[in-house]
Design an enzyme around this catalytic site. Structure first.
Site, PDB file in Angstrom:
ATOM      1  N   ASP A 125      -8.704   2.853  -3.066  1.00 57.92           N
ATOM      2  CA  ASP A 125      -8.185   3.456  -1.836  1.00 57.92           C
ATOM      3  C   ASP A 125      -8.244   4.981  -1.880  1.00 57.92           C
ATOM      4  O   ASP A 125      -7.938   5.614  -2.883  1.00 57.92           O
ATOM      5  CB  ASP A 125      -6.747   3.020  -1.589  1.00 57.92           C
ATOM      6  CG  ASP A 125      -6.258   3.479  -0.234  1.00 57.92           C
ATOM      7  OD1 ASP A 125      -6.843   3.042   0.767  1.00 57.92           O
ATOM      8  OD2 ASP A 125      -5.326   4.293  -0.179  1.00 57.92           O
ATOM      9  N   LEU A 157       2.388   6.653  -5.007  1.00 56.02           N
ATOM     10  CA  LEU A 157       3.568   7.203  -5.684  1.00 56.02           C
ATOM     11  C   LEU A 157       3.247   8.449  -6.504  1.00 56.02           C
ATOM     12  O   LEU A 157       4.140   9.061  -7.076  1.00 56.02           O
ATOM     13  CB  LEU A 157       4.218   6.127  -6.559  1.00 56.02           C
ATOM     14  CG  LEU A 157       4.758   4.908  -5.796  1.00 56.02           C
ATOM     15  CD1 LEU A 157       5.448   3.943  -6.747  1.00 56.02           C
ATOM     16  CD2 LEU A 157       5.703   5.327  -4.681  1.00 56.02           C
ATOM     17  N   HIS A 199       2.714  14.373   0.287  1.00 58.65           N
ATOM     18  CA  HIS A 199       1.951  15.548  -0.128  1.00 58.65           C
ATOM     19  C   HIS A 199       2.886  16.752  -0.243  1.00 58.65           C
ATOM     20  O   HIS A 199       3.797  16.937   0.582  1.00 58.65           O
ATOM     21  CB  HIS A 199       0.849  15.888   0.873  1.00 58.65           C
ATOM     22  CG  HIS A 199      -0.297  14.924   0.860  1.00 58.65           C
ATOM     23  ND1 HIS A 199      -1.170  14.832  -0.194  1.00 58.65           N
ATOM     24  CD2 HIS A 199      -0.691  13.997   1.771  1.00 58.65           C
ATOM     25  CE1 HIS A 199      -2.068  13.896   0.068  1.00 58.65           C
ATOM     26  NE2 HIS A 199      -1.799  13.367   1.246  1.00 58.65           N
ATOM     27  N   ASP A 252       0.981   2.642   3.750  1.00 57.88           N
ATOM     28  CA  ASP A 252       0.086   3.705   3.276  1.00 57.88           C
ATOM     29  C   ASP A 252       0.877   4.995   3.087  1.00 57.88           C
ATOM     30  O   ASP A 252       0.421   6.100   3.431  1.00 57.88           O
ATOM     31  CB  ASP A 252      -1.090   3.913   4.225  1.00 57.88           C
ATOM     32  CG  ASP A 252      -2.201   4.767   3.615  1.00 57.88           C
ATOM     33  OD1 ASP A 252      -2.148   5.045   2.389  1.00 57.88           O
ATOM     34  OD2 ASP A 252      -3.126   5.162   4.360  1.00 57.88           O
ATOM     35  N   HIS A 298       0.821  -1.211   0.000  1.00 55.39           N
ATOM     36  CA  HIS A 298       0.000   0.000   0.000  1.00 55.39           C
ATOM     37  C   HIS A 298       0.855   1.261   0.000  1.00 55.39           C
ATOM     38  O   HIS A 298       1.253   1.765   1.049  1.00 55.39           O
ATOM     39  CB  HIS A 298      -0.879  -0.035   1.260  1.00 55.39           C
ATOM     40  CG  HIS A 298      -1.983   0.969   1.283  1.00 55.39           C
ATOM     41  ND1 HIS A 298      -3.170   0.738   1.940  1.00 55.39           N
ATOM     42  CD2 HIS A 298      -2.097   2.206   0.753  1.00 55.39           C
ATOM     43  CE1 HIS A 298      -3.961   1.791   1.807  1.00 55.39           C
ATOM     44  NE2 HIS A 298      -3.316   2.704   1.091  1.00 55.39           N
ATOM     45  N   PHE A 348      -5.017  14.509   3.760  1.00 56.16           N
ATOM     46  CA  PHE A 348      -4.804  13.324   4.592  1.00 56.16           C
ATOM     47  C   PHE A 348      -3.517  12.607   4.163  1.00 56.16           C
ATOM     48  O   PHE A 348      -3.234  12.478   2.976  1.00 56.16           O
ATOM     49  CB  PHE A 348      -5.956  12.328   4.419  1.00 56.16           C
ATOM     50  CG  PHE A 348      -7.265  12.756   5.005  1.00 56.16           C
ATOM     51  CD1 PHE A 348      -7.516  12.589   6.364  1.00 56.16           C
ATOM     52  CD2 PHE A 348      -8.258  13.307   4.197  1.00 56.16           C
ATOM     53  CE1 PHE A 348      -8.742  12.962   6.904  1.00 56.16           C
ATOM     54  CE2 PHE A 348      -9.480  13.671   4.733  1.00 56.16           C
ATOM     55  CZ  PHE A 348      -9.732  13.508   6.093  1.00 56.16           C
TER      56      PHE A 348
END
EC number: 3.5.2.3
Length: 445
Positions: free
Chosen positions: A150, A59, A308, A304, A56, A322
């Site tokens: 997701d 990219l 960002h 995960d 998970h 998030f």
């Protein structure tokens, strides 16, 4: 022929042995004489694990190369000990066609630092209304076997049932982001409870996850298909999964390093680096997740990894994106919170971070035993080395790292992918290994 000798590694943390790698395959284990011209990794005292596999990651390429690229994400993965990562479909455009999946595959192969495995979207555009080209993606060069929306929950039970039925003949699996939008909408950003009430943040109750997981395991039983629960975050979800496995339902689950270690109290400072979906939970949930990983109810650790750009993350808490980074720190977090207190040993780490995720994702050549004939995907770990995380030193293009400034025990020192060293900290301060080249035939270094 390309040759590599790994000298004196502790296989799964037990006995020491040398490994000879030739053209990407382990050809000898034990006391190895060094062939002329071979590279030598001095791994004395280091723990050797099968290369880590992450089910998970995000990219961001194509579409958000300002936050991450396949190249920078691959470099972060190699630094974290990963030899395979599953790239989620929520890119722009979405990975919902065979052509899009093949593009991600090709970009990963061109980089060559880790195996980049495309995850296909379950629904077109992640919109939850119409199934994506599941069969075409499965039959493409990318041979997609894991499908996920997701970032969005496949909340329509009819769509979820159809997806499970469709992927069954070719051995696929649906990875579900469990979040009932009627119970936890897009604005929900903090575990519903005392902290959310005190801070005035929209609550994200555990039942929004648990109710979807309960529905999905029943759909998996009805269809005879496979469902995988992404980023499990509550004790209630653990109970549902434990029950489902006892019934023989084909369900697997993952937990993130941050849900194993961080709690909702960290939100008291409104720092958006801790904004993640699902949210950080109370200590009692963290304890339940650790116990479930230790007893096998939860099958795997997955990061995960969600990079960002600063202009998306550095906002007021409710407006920030998030997600948090995880690839480079995952092994250290698991070592610190699971191995150090005795909840897992290094063979267990190999199971939850390599063999189990490889099995779930259908990668028969990953997560293999460190034995003659196995592909040479390896991670070398110093179990005693303490590392203080520096977000500015990350290989990722982003800096939203919740571990910045924390000291963790256990560090990846080298990664070998297909017999080639893809990460190597021999020039770092205090390193315990060196890379050399044998120059005389049969010399033992």
């Amino acid at each position: 022929m390309n040759r590599l000798v790994i000298r004196g590694a502790r296989l799964l943390g037990t006995e020491s042995a040398d490994l000879l790698v030739e053209d990407g395959v382990i050809t000898e284990v034990g006391s190895v004489s060094t062939p002329s011209g071979a590279e030598v990794l001095d791994a004395d005292g280091l723990v050797a694990l099968p290369g880590l596999v992450d089910l998970h990651v995000h990219l961001r390429e194509p579409g958000r190369e300002d936050a991450e690229t396949i190249a920078t994400g691959s470099a972060a993965a190699a630094a974290g000990g990963f030899t395979a990562v599953f790239a989620m479909a929520n890119t722009s455009p979405v990975t919902d066609t065979a052509e899009a999946a093949e593009r991600v595959l090709d970009l990963g192969r061109a980089c060559g630092l880790t195996e980049v495995v495309p995850v296909g979207a379950v629904t077109k555009g992640l919109e939850g209304a119409e199934l994506a080209e599941l069969g075409l993606m499965a039959r493409s060069r990318a041979q997609v076997r894991v499908f996920s929306d997701d970032g969005h929950c496949v909340h329509d039970a009819r769509i979820m049932r159809r997806a499970l039925e469709y992927i069954k003949p070719f051995g696929g699996v649906i990875s579900q982001h469990a979040q009932d939008p009627r119970l936890a909408g897009r604005e929900a950003c903090c575990h519903e409870g005392e902290v959310s009430g005190r801070l005035g943040l929209p609550g994200w109750p555990g039942i929004a996850e648990e109710s979807i997981v309960a529905r999905d395991v029943m759909l998996a039983r009805h269809t005879g298909s496979r469902v995988h629960v992404a980023h499990v975050s509550t004790a209630g979800t653990v109970e549902v999964i434990r029950w489902a496995k006892a019934q023989g339902i084909d369900v697997t689950a993952e937990v993130t390093p941050h849900h194993l270690a961080l709690t909702t109290d960290l939100l008291l400072g409104y720092d958006p680096v801790y904004k993640v979906n699902p949210p950080l939970r109370p200590a009692e949930d963290v304890e339940a997740l650790r116990a479930a990983l230790a007893d096998g109810t939860i099958d795997a650790v997955a990061t995960d990894h969600a990079p960002h750009a600063r202009h998306d993350k550095e906002h007021a808490f409710v407006d920030a994106a998030f997600g948090m980074l995880g690839l480079e720190t995952a092994l250290s977090v698991v070592s610190d919170v699971m191995v150090r207190p005795g909840l897992l040993d290094w063979a267990d780490v190999a199971r939850v971070m390599s063999s189990a995720p490889a099995r779930i994702g259908g990668l028969a050549h990953q997560g293999r035993e460190l034995a003659v004939g196995s592909p040479a995907h390896l991670t070398l770990v110093d179990p005693d080395r303490e590392v203080t995380v520096d977000a500015t030193a990350s290989r990722s293009r982003s800096r939203n790292n919740p571990w910045h400034g924390r000291t963790l025990r256990g560090a990846v020192l080298a990664t070998v992918h297909r017999g080639r060293v893809t990460h190597d900290v021999r020039n770092g301060a205090g390193t315990r290994r060196e890379l050399t080249t044998a120059t005389t035939s049969g010399a033992d270094l």
